[in-house]
Design an enzyme around this catalytic site. Sequence first.
Site, PDB file in Angstrom:
ATOM      1  N   THR A 153     -20.405  28.327  57.499  1.00 53.15           N
ATOM      2  CA  THR A 153     -20.117  29.780  57.253  1.00 53.15           C
ATOM      3  C   THR A 153     -21.267  30.606  56.764  1.00 53.15           C
ATOM      4  O   THR A 153     -22.264  30.186  56.039  1.00 53.15           O
ATOM      5  CB  THR A 153     -19.207  30.300  56.291  1.00 53.15           C
ATOM      6  OG1 THR A 153     -17.916  29.238  56.705  1.00 53.15           O
ATOM      7  CG2 THR A 153     -18.737  31.625  56.111  1.00 53.15           C
ATOM      8  N   GLY A 237     -18.848  25.071  49.438  1.00 51.48           N
ATOM      9  CA  GLY A 237     -18.764  24.208  48.406  1.00 51.48           C
ATOM     10  C   GLY A 237     -19.450  23.046  47.981  1.00 51.48           C
ATOM     11  O   GLY A 237     -19.881  22.404  48.913  1.00 51.48           O
ATOM     12  N   GLU A 487      -9.833  26.649  56.970  1.00 52.33           N
ATOM     13  CA  GLU A 487      -9.455  25.550  57.792  1.00 52.33           C
ATOM     14  C   GLU A 487      -8.257  25.831  58.701  1.00 52.33           C
ATOM     15  O   GLU A 487      -7.630  25.143  59.290  1.00 52.33           O
ATOM     16  CB  GLU A 487      -8.867  24.267  56.871  1.00 52.33           C
ATOM     17  CG  GLU A 487      -9.989  23.795  56.093  1.00 52.33           C
ATOM     18  CD  GLU A 487     -10.838  22.875  56.792  1.00 52.33           C
ATOM     19  OE1 GLU A 487     -10.939  22.954  58.003  1.00 52.33           O
ATOM     20  OE2 GLU A 487     -11.969  22.297  56.351  1.00 52.33           O
TER      21      GLU A 487
END
Length: 729
Positions: A153, A237, A487
């Site tokens: 992203t 993450g 997701e």
Amino acid sequence: MDSPNTNPTAEDESQLVSRRIQRLSLHLTPIPNSFIRDHHQLQLLTCARVKLSVNTALLSDFLRGKHRGIQEKLLGLVREAGIRPFRYIVEDPSKYFAIAEAAGSVDMSLGIKLGVQYSLWGGSVLNLGTKKHKDKYYDVIDNLEYPGCFAMTELHHGVESLKSFIIVYKSPSCQEAGFSANCLKAFRKILSWSFNVNLLLIGSNVQGLQTVATFDPITDEFIINTPNDGAIKWWIGNAAVHGKFATVFARLLLPTHDIKGVSDMGVHAFIVPIRDLKTHQTLPGVEIHDCGHKVGLNGVDNGALRFHSVRIPRDNLLNRFGDVSRDGKYTSNLPSINKRFAATLGELVGGRVALAYSSVSVLKVSITIAIRYSLLRQQFGPPKQPEISILDYQSHQHKLMPMLASTYAFHFATLHLVQMYSEMKKSHDDQLVGDVHSLSAGLKAYVTSYTAKSLSTCREACGGHGYAAVNRFGSLRNDHDIFQTFEGDNTVLLQQYKNRLEDGCVPSNLPCLPLNKSIPIEVAADLLKQYREKFQGGTLAVTWNYLRESMNTYLSQPNPVTARWEGEEHLRDPKFQLDAFRYRTSRLLQSVAVRLRKHSKTLGSFGAWNRCLNHLLTLAESHIESVILAKFIEAVQSCPEETRVTLKLVCDLYALDRIWNDIGTYRIVDYVAPNKAKAIHKLTEYLSFQLRNVAGELVDAFNLPDHVTRAPIAMQSEAYSQYTQHVGF
């Protein structure tokens, strides 16, 4: 928190790491499971109106399946416990999901961290790389020596695809009642840009990523660059604190000798070191900042990454679907950028499977806390008699018993999805791949949405005590909230819909999908594909096989005799229940196809789709509920005989509650007469009353010990005492 202007020192980073590990370790301290009640097996009774009994241990074993020992083994951090989930990503995905569920039950942030390390970072190496990558990285990913992240992203991507989308829909070809070649070509291009799978997903234009990887033939290296602020990798993450490597998705640029100077080969994945393996210092050319405090999941260190001419070896290209030779020549067994991109991200469907599965785990924790407290809490009662449990009130049963039934239903449905996914990874069967993609989309959307709403209901069911942070509804709700959008954003599913279009299976008058609609659209599109195949003699996927029979049924008028049957035996007959679910889906499917054809003549493709959008969403949800019920019925039929009567009661409540919630649809077409509708309502209330009598045993069967639920009001021993001790008494 605000991101610093400079990178933190080694000492600061060490303190951050220690603090996060300490917080995670506090949640993982083993506590002896001394409070689990020992329920002796009792003879189960028939459907007579008497109190049921449950063999909790036997039911728990049935629910937990072959990996029932995982949760007891997870007593510390993955490395300390000696559990190595990485191997199961490929060998036995169902076991990996069992480990992830156990970790997420203890702490949702821990479950996400585990998923980032093994499913995203590790999975990208296994699924997108080749043997040389597996040989080099497998062991060090497995033992956490190489913690990593999944950098897809970006901050800004998505704007250009929206501009192109508007242009295409203004073209005359898209105003026709079908696809012209030009419209389809342009629409495919937009859809191929619109596929993003990432933790805390943001944006909608992955194939329009701006990060670039330029090949330097002189040094045999790729140069990774972030050309502007909009291309900063965002919400990554594991990046802010722990990550030492990142799978970076970037546009592969190869030098050419023509006027352009470079050739854009599309988005590829690259392994990029971001921190020194020994000192943990940020490497030269890499800039890392913490994305700051979030609504939930603050145990996950989401970071932002910027690259300034970072050089990596050519071998760091994950080259399963495309490779670059020493002299800069590109090779691939897939003929186009779009097909390579679809193949690359198609390997990542496991994220949706994991979220559906994990969301059920959150629902189990929530309903366990609410029911245990509702059994404990006493309030009012008959005159001059002891107070009664609040779960004895019909209104409270109405809140929680259908939710408990749904939790069981979702458990078996997502377990089926995991089994399908495991088989898909072994067989690579194209039909099964399509089925898993669509079913995972529908279940992820349906289950996460239901869980999000249920968390608030459970909080309210526990009154003021439910509002206390220590009783966890707030943290569960905040941590789970993002499950509804990552997701599985609509853009992920549009890519699969694009594939359906390319297969030529969608009716010619089926209009284009807008880019801003929700997950069930993909399911509706797949159903429309199956509708066409039914009448052209095509082969239906396994999940949709029931349409063969039920499509013939919905074209005829409902039987006026059976529409009035109201006996309990009939209403609890699984054939009646499943027929009702499938009749609704089939009728919705047929009617929406007719409406789309009708409106496309006057409104054009987009207008017709938009006019029928709510209808399509209802269709998708109806189909998912049919799949859920079918799997629940199969589970009842295959469960141990000692638990079958009770599990059948739970299944009946789920089915009749869903029918009652959409009773208007059945009444409009006289599938259910007024007297039968009333009987369904009365039986639903009675089944909720029956379920109340075994509610404690049913949540005990989830086998969530006190150190997992961690809510004083849900403690199985001395709940109030532990609650008062928590506040200082």
